[in-house]
Scaffold this motif. Sequence first.
Motif: not given
Length: 256
Positions: A80-101
């Motif tokens: 979903d993140r990649l689709r949104a970055a490519a402009g092929d989908a809406a940005v997921p409605f999630l709050r960004p968090l600078a966390v180390d996975l």
Amino acid sequence: MAEGWVEDGLRALRGALHAQDGVTLLAALRRGPVREVLQLAGEGVAGTAAQGLPGAAEVAALFLGALQERGFRGDEELADRLRAAAGDAAVPFLRPLAVDLEMLAMLLEGDPAESGGRVDLSTGECRPAFTDELGPGPEAEEDDDPERWLYVPALGSRAGYRDMELFIEEVGDAALADRLRIAIGGRGAFRRFKDVLADDEHSWRRYHRFRDERQRGRARAWLAEEGYCPLSGSWQPGRVAGTDAGTSVVIRGPAS
């Protein structure tokens, strides 16, 4: 199993991700099969696609195909993140968090009796539960503020055991696969599994990449369930030897 990444290639890839250098990242991805680094490099690829770097859209499409084929937990959230970055989908409605996975995965997959922790929503810092037992820190007055902290449960080792089972299915050496199946039976499965792999450096390193990918994916999926997504940085055009920002790159597809 197809030939995977070597350590020099992984160091180059991690270096490009750390520097948030888009062109260097795209070049580094030529050095191994993308299927082994989808969760590791996916946010970076999304950043290069959003920036419009030459070749980035093709790499993002390759990542999308590999994620859909693989289907690990967390892969759909990254797709979903990649689709949104490519402009092929809406940005997921999630709050960004600078966390180390990787750090978040350590909290999630620890011993339920001893581990878990919390994430500082203002910084993304992961704090294991045991650090709270060392005494109050300078922000003690905010320790119970639900607007400040995201609490992380320790879910135990079941997912890690499944990682070993799935890895064994991908081992091409039948004798090694049989030894690993025997190793994971009963108590002490993790230790015996690692002891068997210790005799095969290539398989040992490949298992760690496989496990790390699954752990990052699980951390990403848990984060999405809580309403957050990993924060992507501001990717730079960058340069690599013999290339510039107008140079496309050819990336190796999923391992067969």
